[in-house]
Design a protein around this motif. Structure first.
Motif, PDB file in Angstrom:
ATOM      1  N   PHE A 126       0.827  -1.202   0.000  1.00 51.21           N
ATOM      2  CA  PHE A 126       0.000   0.000   0.000  1.00 51.21           C
ATOM      3  C   PHE A 126       0.867   1.259   0.000  1.00 51.21           C
ATOM      4  CE2 PHE A 126      -2.483   3.334   2.132  1.00 51.21           C
ATOM      5  CZ  PHE A 126      -3.538   3.404   1.222  1.00 51.21           C
ATOM      6  N   SER A 127       0.679   2.097  -1.011  1.00 49.93           N
ATOM      7  CA  SER A 127       1.451   3.338  -1.107  1.00 49.93           C
ATOM      8  C   SER A 127       0.508   4.538  -1.073  1.00 49.93           C
ATOM      9  CB  SER A 127       2.309   3.354  -2.374  1.00 49.93           C
ATOM     10  OG  SER A 127       1.538   3.088  -3.524  1.00 49.93           O
ATOM     11  N   PHE A 128       0.905   5.532  -0.297  1.00 48.43           N
ATOM     12  CA  PHE A 128       0.113   6.763  -0.136  1.00 48.43           C
ATOM     13  C   PHE A 128       0.950   7.957  -0.580  1.00 48.43           C
ATOM     14  CE2 PHE A 128      -0.631  10.405   2.849  1.00 48.43           C
ATOM     15  CZ  PHE A 128      -1.808  10.853   2.261  1.00 48.43           C
ATOM     16  N   VAL A 129       0.395   8.744  -1.510  1.00 53.61           N
ATOM     17  CA  VAL A 129       1.085   9.954  -1.983  1.00 53.61           C
ATOM     18  C   VAL A 129       0.141  11.140  -1.806  1.00 53.61           C
ATOM     19  CG1 VAL A 129       2.211  11.118  -3.903  1.00 53.61           C
ATOM     20  CG2 VAL A 129       2.376   8.621  -3.703  1.00 53.61           C
ATOM     21  N   ASN A 130       0.500  12.062  -0.926  1.00 50.76           N
ATOM     22  CA  ASN A 130      -0.274  13.292  -0.756  1.00 50.76           C
ATOM     23  C   ASN A 130       0.331  14.362  -1.661  1.00 50.76           C
ATOM     24  OD1 ASN A 130      -2.468  14.535   0.877  1.00 50.76           O
ATOM     25  ND2 ASN A 130      -0.848  16.000   1.377  1.00 50.76           N
ATOM     26  N   ILE A 131      -0.491  14.909  -2.566  1.00 49.87           N
ATOM     27  CA  ILE A 131       0.015  15.940  -3.484  1.00 49.87           C
ATOM     28  C   ILE A 131      -0.646  17.273  -3.146  1.00 49.87           C
ATOM     29  CG2 ILE A 131       0.350  16.639  -5.871  1.00 49.87           C
ATOM     30  CD1 ILE A 131       0.229  13.798  -6.750  1.00 49.87           C
ATOM     31  N   LEU A 132       0.161  18.243  -2.746  1.00 50.27           N
ATOM     32  CA  LEU A 132      -0.335  19.594  -2.475  1.00 50.27           C
ATOM     33  C   LEU A 132      -0.732  20.203  -3.815  1.00 50.27           C
ATOM     34  CD1 LEU A 132       2.614  20.468  -0.098  1.00 50.27           C
ATOM     35  CD2 LEU A 132       0.297  19.795   0.602  1.00 50.27           C
ATOM     36  N   SER A 133      -2.039  20.379  -4.034  1.00 48.17           N
ATOM     37  CA  SER A 133      -2.547  20.756  -5.355  1.00 48.17           C
ATOM     38  C   SER A 133      -3.474  21.969  -5.217  1.00 48.17           C
ATOM     39  CB  SER A 133      -3.311  19.554  -5.959  1.00 48.17           C
ATOM     40  OG  SER A 133      -3.773  19.858  -7.251  1.00 48.17           O
ATOM     41  N   PRO A 134      -2.929  23.174  -5.368  1.00 45.31           N
ATOM     42  CA  PRO A 134      -3.714  24.393  -5.105  1.00 45.31           C
ATOM     43  C   PRO A 134      -4.990  24.516  -5.952  1.00 45.31           C
ATOM     44  CG  PRO A 134      -1.381  24.915  -5.243  1.00 45.31           C
ATOM     45  CD  PRO A 134      -1.529  23.484  -5.679  1.00 45.31           C
ATOM     46  N   CYS A 135      -6.044  25.023  -5.296  1.00 49.00           N
ATOM     47  CA  CYS A 135      -7.303  25.350  -5.974  1.00 49.00           C
ATOM     48  C   CYS A 135      -7.337  26.866  -6.182  1.00 49.00           C
ATOM     49  CB  CYS A 135      -8.488  24.922  -5.116  1.00 49.00           C
ATOM     50  SG  CYS A 135     -10.088  25.563  -5.716  1.00 49.00           S
ATOM     51  N   PRO A 136      -7.277  27.347  -7.427  1.00 46.95           N
ATOM     52  CA  PRO A 136      -7.200  28.789  -7.666  1.00 46.95           C
ATOM     53  C   PRO A 136      -8.528  29.516  -7.482  1.00 46.95           C
ATOM     54  CG  PRO A 136      -7.325  27.626  -9.751  1.00 46.95           C
ATOM     55  CD  PRO A 136      -7.286  26.571  -8.692  1.00 46.95           C
ATOM     56  N   THR A 137      -9.620  28.765  -7.356  1.00 47.92           N
ATOM     57  CA  THR A 137     -10.939  29.393  -7.313  1.00 47.92           C
ATOM     58  C   THR A 137     -11.462  29.583  -5.888  1.00 47.92           C
ATOM     59  OG1 THR A 137     -11.436  28.380  -9.447  1.00 47.92           O
ATOM     60  CG2 THR A 137     -13.305  29.225  -8.191  1.00 47.92           C
ATOM     61  N   TYR A 138     -11.303  28.541  -5.040  1.00 43.80           N
ATOM     62  CA  TYR A 138     -11.934  28.595  -3.721  1.00 43.80           C
ATOM     63  C   TYR A 138     -10.960  28.604  -2.549  1.00 43.80           C
ATOM     64  CZ  TYR A 138     -16.228  27.755  -6.291  1.00 43.80           C
ATOM     65  OH  TYR A 138     -17.291  27.874  -7.165  1.00 43.80           O
ATOM     66  N   ASN A 139      -9.670  28.496  -2.812  1.00 44.19           N
ATOM     67  CA  ASN A 139      -8.704  28.547  -1.714  1.00 44.19           C
ATOM     68  C   ASN A 139      -7.667  29.621  -2.030  1.00 44.19           C
ATOM     69  OD1 ASN A 139      -6.760  28.212   0.247  1.00 44.19           O
ATOM     70  ND2 ASN A 139      -6.738  25.969   0.139  1.00 44.19           N
ATOM     71  N   GLN A 140      -7.765  30.732  -1.350  1.00 42.61           N
ATOM     72  CA  GLN A 140      -6.840  31.848  -1.565  1.00 42.61           C
ATOM     73  C   GLN A 140      -5.697  31.847  -0.561  1.00 42.61           C
ATOM     74  OE1 GLN A 140      -7.353  33.342  -4.405  1.00 42.61           O
ATOM     75  NE2 GLN A 140      -9.215  32.099  -4.560  1.00 42.61           N
ATOM     76  N   ASP A 141      -5.615  30.779   0.258  1.00 47.70           N
ATOM     77  CA  ASP A 141      -4.527  30.673   1.246  1.00 47.70           C
ATOM     78  C   ASP A 141      -3.374  29.834   0.706  1.00 47.70           C
ATOM     79  OD1 ASP A 141      -5.847  32.176   3.250  1.00 47.70           O
ATOM     80  OD2 ASP A 141      -7.052  30.432   3.792  1.00 47.70           O
ATOM     81  N   GLU A 142      -3.671  28.532   0.392  1.00 45.57           N
ATOM     82  CA  GLU A 142      -2.617  27.630  -0.093  1.00 45.57           C
ATOM     83  C   GLU A 142      -2.554  27.717  -1.620  1.00 45.57           C
ATOM     84  OE1 GLU A 142      -4.710  26.682   2.304  1.00 45.57           O
ATOM     85  OE2 GLU A 142      -3.407  26.211   3.991  1.00 45.57           O
ATOM     86  N   THR A 143      -1.972  28.771  -2.131  1.00 47.77           N
ATOM     87  CA  THR A 143      -1.871  29.016  -3.575  1.00 47.77           C
ATOM     88  C   THR A 143      -0.476  28.607  -4.079  1.00 47.77           C
ATOM     89  OG1 THR A 143      -1.034  31.234  -3.213  1.00 47.77           O
ATOM     90  CG2 THR A 143      -3.427  30.996  -3.336  1.00 47.77           C
ATOM     91  N   PHE A 144      -0.298  28.634  -5.400  1.00 51.24           N
ATOM     92  CA  PHE A 144       1.039  28.380  -5.952  1.00 51.24           C
ATOM     93  C   PHE A 144       2.026  29.422  -5.419  1.00 51.24           C
ATOM     94  CE2 PHE A 144      -1.286  25.889  -9.206  1.00 51.24           C
ATOM     95  CZ  PHE A 144      -0.503  24.738  -9.209  1.00 51.24           C
ATOM     96  N   GLU A 145       1.564  30.657  -5.302  1.00 51.00           N
ATOM     97  CA  GLU A 145       2.428  31.712  -4.786  1.00 51.00           C
ATOM     98  C   GLU A 145       2.819  31.419  -3.334  1.00 51.00           C
ATOM     99  OE1 GLU A 145       3.701  34.097  -6.533  1.00 51.00           O
ATOM    100  OE2 GLU A 145       4.766  34.989  -4.852  1.00 51.00           O
ATOM    101  N   TYR A 146       1.856  30.873  -2.559  1.00 48.53           N
ATOM    102  CA  TYR A 146       2.123  30.540  -1.144  1.00 48.53           C
ATOM    103  C   TYR A 146       3.234  29.498  -1.030  1.00 48.53           C
ATOM    104  CZ  TYR A 146       1.402  28.562   3.504  1.00 48.53           C
ATOM    105  OH  TYR A 146       1.597  28.094   4.785  1.00 48.53           O
ATOM    106  N   TYR A 147       3.153  28.461  -1.896  1.00 48.12           N
ATOM    107  CA  TYR A 147       4.126  27.367  -1.797  1.00 48.12           C
ATOM    108  C   TYR A 147       5.469  27.706  -2.435  1.00 48.12           C
ATOM    109  CZ  TYR A 147       0.512  24.119  -0.149  1.00 48.12           C
ATOM    110  OH  TYR A 147      -0.451  23.486   0.600  1.00 48.12           O
ATOM    111  N   LYS A 148       5.514  28.812  -3.196  1.00 51.44           N
ATOM    112  CA  LYS A 148       6.749  29.171  -3.902  1.00 51.44           C
ATOM    113  C   LYS A 148       7.897  29.376  -2.902  1.00 51.44           C
ATOM    114  CE  LYS A 148       8.361  32.366  -7.481  1.00 51.44           C
ATOM    115  NZ  LYS A 148       7.976  33.569  -8.286  1.00 51.44           N
TER     116      LYS A 148
END
Length: 297
Positions: free
Chosen positions: A195-217
């Motif tokens: 069993f393998s688990f991969v969590n991918i941080l995948s920003p939502c540009p429409t409804y999440n203005q906190d965890e954005t691509f800019e945030y993770y940069k």
């Protein structure tokens, strides 16, 4: 896992165009999955991609593999059933954080402790986006949603630590903004027997203005490169790194760890079942009527 042919990543894509919002991180995840399939030279007809309900769960539509768009929170047991019926097939689950850790959260413990040979890819955007902004189990404390206008009172779930505690034999996190790393981690997850688990941080540009691509940069750090974490069977160390996963929620200077936290070879559930069948002369051609007769009161 069947090794069959050399195909380019685009050869795993169907003719259906994704309907995600422009800028969605899930585009990158789809590319990373296709890249991993291509590098592993997998036959698309020996792969089943299983999803639940939500934005990310549309993903099987964009692929040429077999696909199963199941009910909300039920992708994991559907995938387990497919794997038991066709153990030679590569089975990959692609779902979101709400599907994986709220509505379907109860299923993860059992496929993990049994070490079923499945790959669970969670596209974590920290929000329910398809239903237009309700907080999810990974939303940050105080995040405002359409049903929590004063901000959520719930602490976010540390899903890396949770899956380690459940007994998953491969646990990793990556980031949609780095598709090369995502593809490499997915490739390793599929190669892993168990069993393998991969969590991918995948920003939502429409409804999440906190965890954005800019945030993770500039905020992610690779635990293999930065800390030399290569003894992947060291579970205590994996738990230690998992404690860093949530740090950025309270410390603006904290980094977000990505990479493989834990990996251990262990007998799979399918291998145990095969041995059980062999010991007891079992086969797949059984008489259902006779079985009912045996259990008649």
């Amino acid at each position: 896992m069947a090794i069959a042919m050399e195909l380019k990543p685009k050869d795993y894509r169907s003719d259906i165009e994704p309907t995600w919002c422009p800028g969605c991180g899930d585009f990158s995840v789809t590319s990373a999955i296709c890249s991993a399939y291509s590098k592993l030279k997998l036959d698309p007809y020996q792969i089943t991609t299983v999803s639940g309900i939500g934005c990310s769960s549309r993903l099987p539509l964009w692929l040429k593999t077999f696909g199963f768009h199941s009910c909300h929170g039920r992708a994991v047991p559907v995938a387990a059933g497919i794997k038991m019926a066709k153990p030679e097939m590569t089975v990959v689950i692609t779902i979101g954080d709400g599907d994986a850790f709220s509505i379907g959260g109860g299923h993860n413990a059992h496929v993990a402790r049994r070490n079923m040979d499945l790959t669970l890819i969670v596209m974590d955007n920290n929000i329910y986006a398809l239903t237009k902004k309700q907080v999810s189990p990974t939303s940050r404390l105080g995040m405002k949603g359409s049903t929590t206008p004063y901000g959520t009172l719930d602490e976010p779930m540390n899903t890396i630590r949770l899956m380690l505690a459940y007994g998953a034999t491969f646990v990793a996190q990556t980031y949609a903004g780095n598709p090369r790393h995502s593809g490499e981690v997915i490739e390793q997850a599929i190669l892993h027997k168990g069993f393998s688990f991969v969590n991918i941080l995948s920003p939502c540009p429409t409804y999440n203005q906190d965890e954005t691509f800019e945030y993770y940069k500039g905020r992610t750090e690779n635990i293999q490169e930065v800390y030399g974490h290569t003894n992947l069977e060291d579970k205590a160390k994996a738990f230690e790194f998992s404690e860093k996963v949530m740090g950025h929620r309270t410390d603006p200077n904290a980094k977000v760890p990505v990479g493989i936290f834990y990996k251990k070879a262990q007998e799979t559930f399918e291998e145990k079942v095969a041995k059980l069948k062999k010991r007891n002369n079992g086969n797949d051609n059984f008489d259902v009527a006779s079985l009912f007769e045996d259990y008649k009161p």
